[in-house]
Design an enzyme around this catalytic site. Structure first.
Site, PDB file in Angstrom:
ATOM      1  NE  ARG A  54      -2.606   0.434   3.625  1.00  0.00           N
ATOM      2  CZ  ARG A  54      -2.552   1.297   4.295  1.00  0.00           C
ATOM      3  NH1 ARG A  54      -2.130   2.164   4.560  1.00  0.00           N
ATOM      4  NH2 ARG A  54      -2.140   0.261   5.528  1.00  0.00           N
ATOM      5  CE1 TYR A 107     -18.782   6.265 -16.039  1.00  0.00           C
ATOM      6  CE2 TYR A 107     -17.447   6.493 -14.355  1.00  0.00           C
ATOM      7  CZ  TYR A 107     -18.123   6.228 -14.629  1.00  0.00           C
ATOM      8  OH  TYR A 107     -18.610   5.126 -14.571  1.00  0.00           O
ATOM      9  CG  ASP A 179     -11.509  11.987 -16.706  1.00  0.00           C
ATOM     10  OD1 ASP A 179     -11.018  10.805 -17.802  1.00  0.00           O
ATOM     11  OD2 ASP A 179     -12.180  11.048 -15.951  1.00  0.00           O
ATOM     12  CE  LYS A 204     -13.655   2.418 -18.756  1.00  0.00           C
ATOM     13  NZ  LYS A 204     -13.498   4.002 -17.375  1.00  0.00           N
TER      14      LYS A 204
HETATM   15  N1  LCS Z   1     -13.447   9.108 -16.008  1.00  0.00           N
HETATM   16  C1  LCS Z   1     -13.994   8.778 -17.248  1.00  0.00           C
HETATM   17  C2  LCS Z   1     -13.838  10.058 -17.938  1.00  0.00           C
HETATM   18  C3  LCS Z   1     -14.289   7.898 -16.868  1.00  0.00           C
HETATM   19  O1  LCS Z   1     -15.661   7.221 -18.185  1.00  0.00           O
HETATM   20  C4  LCS Z   1     -14.388   6.698 -16.073  1.00  0.00           C
HETATM   21  C5  LCS Z   1     -15.664   4.964 -15.737  1.00  0.00           C
HETATM   22  C6  LCS Z   1     -13.944   6.985 -14.892  1.00  0.00           C
HETATM   23  C7  LCS Z   1     -13.262   7.869 -15.065  1.00  0.00           C
HETATM   24  C8  LCS Z   1     -13.859   6.144 -13.690  1.00  0.00           C
HETATM   25  O2  LCS Z   1     -13.213   5.105 -13.781  1.00  0.00           O
HETATM   26  P1  LCS Z   1     -13.301   3.703 -13.065  1.00  0.00           P
HETATM   27  O3  LCS Z   1     -13.127   3.971 -11.300  1.00  0.00           O
HETATM   28  O4  LCS Z   1     -13.892   3.293 -14.310  1.00  0.00           O
HETATM   29  O5  LCS Z   1     -12.377   2.865 -13.917  1.00  0.00           O
HETATM   30  N2  LCS Z   1     -16.490   5.253 -17.206  1.00  0.00           N
HETATM   31  C9  LCS Z   1     -16.945   3.995 -17.742  1.00  0.00           C
HETATM   32  C10 LCS Z   1     -17.619   4.018 -18.974  1.00  0.00           C
HETATM   33  O6  LCS Z   1     -18.223   5.183 -19.470  1.00  0.00           O
HETATM   34  N3  LCS Z   1     -18.602   3.057 -19.333  1.00  0.00           N
HETATM   35  O7  LCS Z   1     -18.390   2.283 -17.194  1.00  0.00           O
HETATM   36  C11 LCS Z   1     -17.147   2.915 -17.312  1.00  0.00           C
END
Ligand code: LCS
Length: 390
Positions: A54, A107, A179, A204
């Protein structure tokens, strides 16, 4: 080094012990001390070394160094999710009794976090249109700690001028946090444009294979110590194995992104010329409202498209139920083409009314264009559209 080389070599060296070209996976929770005094010195920070995963892990640290390098920042932390990265980044800059300013379209999970979680720790969020400088400046007050934007934004592909936002933020002596999930550092590097911190859902394009959940935060040095502390204390850390998978995925970031962009532009052009399509949103289409700024700050348009089918919500639903190759699923940046309905899925934290206000119409469909053969993707959309017509 150019970015295509950096993603392969950057921050990565043959293992000094064995010569292994691919970094070893240190899948361990803890690290043995040489003796009791050694452990005490490490805890006091008098000596460098590993203590507990951690607090730091060689595989995870390698990924952090690589991400800082790719984004042009000074320091990075890697998290168990994009949401974890976002939360720890917010807490490392803002504090109880302050507020942050966010664009109103982000998001859905990030929107939910700002509305539901940040208030618990005494941080308020003001949602504004950050492409309107007057509106943005008017929202800044003496307790504002940062400006947050997503560009391209999820899911409307709204483009925000990073340089302009950074200028406004710095005029008021506050940082800009971007972001960069939709673009990845291959297509856009916000810190070079004036941003002070960049976050990612590494789930992603960075991971790139749809096989993990992870997040990244890259910051300038003034926020490094605070981010390091929040990461250690909050503990939303990534597992070494997932960090290792991202190191593997990053090697092909450039070639994958090239293919995502090439396919997405072709799909966007196909959809735009189709009589059954009302509107297409893609940053590198001339018809996109953010086209000029996108051309300035991005190397290419990315892999995500939004569109509205004539016939609205029902027609969009029929299309999503009729695709065969495209997968009806949330997430994006996978090799597979994914299709979903933001208003009822990823952005369900937005009420119906809020969706309309941010330009998310009931019939808006989001497509994350994969790296399959372009003709197969377009054929699939064609056959699905024919089903609606029938
Ligand atoms: N920022 C953006 C632009 C995102 O698209 C997402 C997740 C996150 C932060 C959060 O990331 P995670 O915790 O899921 O790794 N976007 C998603 C989407 O458009 N569909 O499923 C998850």
């Amino acid at each position: 080094m150019k970015i295509e080389t950096k993603v392969v070599h950057g921050g990565q060296h043959p293992d000094p012990v064995t010569g292994s070209l691919i970094p070893p996976l240190y899948q361990t929770s803890t690290f043995a001390f040489k003796d009791a005094d050694h452990g005490a010195r490490l805890f006091k920070g008098e000596e460098k070394g590993y203590i507990y995963t951690r607090f730091g892990n060689p595989t995870v640290n390698l990924l952090a160094e690589k991400m800082a390098h790719l984004e042009g920042g000074d320091y990075a932390e890697i998290f168990a999710s994009g949401c974890g990265a976002l939360f720890c980044t917010m807490l490392s800059i803002a504090k109880s009794g302050s507020n942050i300013i966010s664009d109103k379209i982000i998001y859905g999970g990030s929107y939910g976090q700002f509305k539901q979680e940040l208030p618990i720790v005494g941080i308020d969020t003001k949602f504004v249109d950050t492409t309107n400088p007057k509106e943005l400046e008017a929202a800044i007050d003496k307790n504002t700690k940062l400006i947050f934007i997503e560009t391209p934004a999820n899911p409307t592909l709204k483009i925000v001028d990073i340089k302009k936002c950074a200028e406004i933020a710095h005029k008021h002596k506050i940082p800009l946090v971007v972001d960069n999930t939709f673009a990845s550092p291959y297509l856009q590097r916000p810190i070079e444009l004036g941003a002070d911190a960049v976050i990612h859902s590494a789930t992603k394009y960075l991971g790139g294979h749809g096989d993990l959940i992870a997040g990244v935060s890259v910051v300038k040095k003034e926020f490094a110590e605070s981010l390091r502390k929040r990461s250690r204390n909050i503990g939303a850390n990534i597992s070494p194995f997932n960090a290792w998978l991202i190191l593997r995925g990053l090697k092909t970031l450039a070639v994958r992104m090239d293919r995502h962009c090439e396919n997405a532009l072709k799909v966007a052009e196909f959809l735009e010329s189709h009589p059954m399509i009302e509107k297409v949103y893609y940053p590198f289409l001339k018809s996109h409202t953010g086209y000029e700024i996108a051309r300035k700050q991005m190397n290419n348009g990315g892999g995500v498209i939004g569109f509205e089918v004539k016939g609205g919500r029902e027609a969009g639903k029929m299309l999503m139920n009729s695709v065969k190759l495209c997968i009806l699923a949330v997430s994006l940046g996978d090799p597979d083409t994914l299709i979903q309905h933001p208003a009822s899925m990823t952005h369900s934290a937005y009420s119906e009314e809020e969706c309309i206000k941010v330009g998310l119409t009931p019939g808006f469909v989001r497509l994350s264009v994969g790296i399959e053969n372009i003709e197969d993707i377009i054929d699939d959309l064609k056959q699905a559209m024919n089903k609606i017509k029938a």
